[in-house]
Design an enzyme around this catalytic site. Structure first.
Site, PDB file in Angstrom:
ATOM      1  N   ARG A 171     -10.158  40.222  41.976  1.00 45.29           N
ATOM      2  CA  ARG A 171     -11.187  39.358  42.549  1.00 45.29           C
ATOM      3  C   ARG A 171     -12.440  39.417  41.689  1.00 45.29           C
ATOM      4  O   ARG A 171     -12.854  40.495  41.240  1.00 45.29           O
ATOM      5  CB  ARG A 171     -11.533  39.791  43.974  1.00 45.29           C
ATOM      6  CG  ARG A 171     -10.559  39.296  45.030  1.00 45.29           C
ATOM      7  CD  ARG A 171     -10.610  37.779  45.212  1.00 45.29           C
ATOM      8  NE  ARG A 171      -9.677  37.276  46.200  1.00 45.29           N
ATOM      9  CZ  ARG A 171      -8.429  36.838  45.937  1.00 45.29           C
ATOM     10  NH1 ARG A 171      -7.955  36.843  44.711  1.00 45.29           N
ATOM     11  NH2 ARG A 171      -7.658  36.368  46.900  1.00 45.29           N
ATOM     12  N   GLU A 183     -16.350  31.203  42.489  1.00 45.87           N
ATOM     13  CA  GLU A 183     -15.414  30.159  42.022  1.00 45.87           C
ATOM     14  C   GLU A 183     -15.736  28.830  42.682  1.00 45.87           C
ATOM     15  O   GLU A 183     -16.107  28.816  43.860  1.00 45.87           O
ATOM     16  CB  GLU A 183     -13.981  30.594  42.326  1.00 45.87           C
ATOM     17  CG  GLU A 183     -13.621  31.850  41.544  1.00 45.87           C
ATOM     18  CD  GLU A 183     -12.230  32.387  41.830  1.00 45.87           C
ATOM     19  OE1 GLU A 183     -11.496  31.783  42.637  1.00 45.87           O
ATOM     20  OE2 GLU A 183     -11.875  33.404  41.228  1.00 45.87           O
ATOM     21  N   HIS A 199      -8.155  30.746  37.926  1.00 45.52           N
ATOM     22  CA  HIS A 199      -7.491  31.372  39.087  1.00 45.52           C
ATOM     23  C   HIS A 199      -6.070  30.802  39.283  1.00 45.52           C
ATOM     24  O   HIS A 199      -5.768  30.204  40.320  1.00 45.52           O
ATOM     25  CB  HIS A 199      -8.335  31.188  40.356  1.00 45.52           C
ATOM     26  CG  HIS A 199      -8.009  32.168  41.444  1.00 45.52           C
ATOM     27  ND1 HIS A 199      -8.936  32.653  42.329  1.00 45.52           N
ATOM     28  CD2 HIS A 199      -6.840  32.770  41.800  1.00 45.52           C
ATOM     29  CE1 HIS A 199      -8.365  33.483  43.187  1.00 45.52           C
ATOM     30  NE2 HIS A 199      -7.071  33.575  42.881  1.00 45.52           N
TER      31      HIS A 199
END
Ligand code: NAP
Ligand code: 8YV
Length: 321
Positions: free
Chosen positions: A233, A262, A280
């Site tokens: 993360r 993000e 991602h």
């Protein structure tokens, strides 16, 4: 048509297989972002399940008075306040294991892309520079002989470690609890491991405890040959400290699939030639995302048919009987 099992809300974007499959057995309510005042209160009151990708804002708990289960699309469930869910007796589920191989494969690809600059080499060919300027410049780093420290040796971390073995690198790991019977060195302290290894691969969850633990001190301990890879993360990284460490040569490179905010990857990171960036995508293949979608749906079906779910998160266990 047989009677529906109940009403499930799908707020915001999610893999389309989830609402498609849910619609066969549930009444599905979709909302562009959040369950809002625009939805009829009678409908909000009917909603007992949520299929979620991303964030479940805390104010939604009050908007959904009869909510029983939140089925998260993803193994990481940092978008849900599980303490609040537990307080209200709401079960949270996630999608463990079905994505381990895909994410571990991506971690290895990102590591190789970072040390060998393979994406840049491909761009060199595609732009015709091989023909016009000659071979792609030699890269300063290699995977050969590296000493890798995996941060988080859970389901995915273990798969990353076993994929690293044939690369003949030395492997250590940092977790709060040592794992029995593994041929890798355990480090109780992240800093102590960063001092010994030259490569860190993080596959940590996003928790209060992991928040910005990759900071200036850790990058300095990793050192000038150091490579930092993150598929866990982005919230575990102090991105300003990472940018400063890359700029000053405190570390040699970084490969990132996840970011603090993000989809806002810091613009400064785009400028570094020794950085490899992915949006991602570690689990982003059709087969793996389908398996994750099926697990979301089967958790909801299990709950409404039998009062059981397949994969509850530890903070909201389901009591049997
Ligand atoms: P897992 O099996 O729960 O493993 C988590 C590991 O992290 C465990 O080894 C745990 O060990 C360690 N850990 C947790 N908190 C820690 C702390 N404060 N300090 C040190 N170690 C800590 O989870 P997983 O299935 O492998 O998934 C890990 C994470 O990867 C997910 O939570 C998600 O955020 C991320 N992920 C990202 C992608 C992507 O697309 N990039 C895809 C899938 C997953 P101890 O409890 O012993 O400390
Ligand atoms: C997904 C992930 O991309 O499983 C996780 O924790 O980060 C990824 O597999 C994400 O959850 C879907 O938005």
């Amino acid at each position: 048509m047989s009677e529906k099992l109940g009403t499930v809300l799908v707020p915001g974007r999610i893999n389309p297989r989830v609402p498609e499959q849910l619609a066969q057995v549930f009444e599905v309510v979709t909302a562009s972002q959040a369950p809002s005042a625009d939805i009829d209160p009678a409908v909000l009151a009917r909603i007992r399940g949520v299929a979620l990708s991303g964030k479940f804002a805390n104010e939604w708990f009050d908007l959904l008075p009869n909510l029983q289960v939140i089925a998260n699309f993803g193994v990481g469930y940092d978008g849900v306040d599980t303490a609040k869910a537990a307080e209200r007796g709401i079960v949270v589920t996630n999608t463990p294991d079905v994505l381990n191989d895909e994410v571990a494969d991506t971690a290895i690809a990102l590591l190789l892309n970072t040390v060998r600059r393979l994406p840049q080499a491909e761009t060199w060919l595609r732009e015709g520079r091989w023909k016009s300027e000659g071979p792609f410049p030699l890269v300063p780093l290699s995977l050969k002989g590296r000493h890798v420290g995996i941060v988080g040796l859970g389901r995915i971390g273990r798969e990353i470690a076993s994929r690293l073995e044939p690369f003949k690198v030395r492997i250590g790991y940092h977790t709060r609890t040592p794992r029995e019977g593994l041929p890798y060195t355990h480090y109780a302290s992240l800093k102590a491991m960063a001092e010994e290894v030259d490569t860190l691969i993080s596959v940590l969850p996003g928790t209060a405890e992991t928040h910005r633990i990759f900071n200036a001190e850790i990058f300095s301990a990793l050192g000038p040959e150091g490579v930092f890879i993150n598929v866990g993360r982005g919230t575990s990284v102090d991105e300003d400290a990472l940018i400063a460490a890359l700029r000053s040569g405190t570390i040699a490179g970084a490969g990132l699939d996840v970011f603090y905010d993000e989809p806002n990857a810091p613009a400064e990171l785009l400028e570094f030639p020794n950085v490899s960036l992915l949006p991602h995508v570690a689990s982003a293949s059709v087969p793996t995302r389908n398996a994750m979608a099926d697990l979301v749906v089967n958790n909801l079906i299990g709950w409404f048919r039998e009062g059981q779910v397949l994969t509850p998160v530890p903070e909201t266990p389901v009591r049997r009987g």
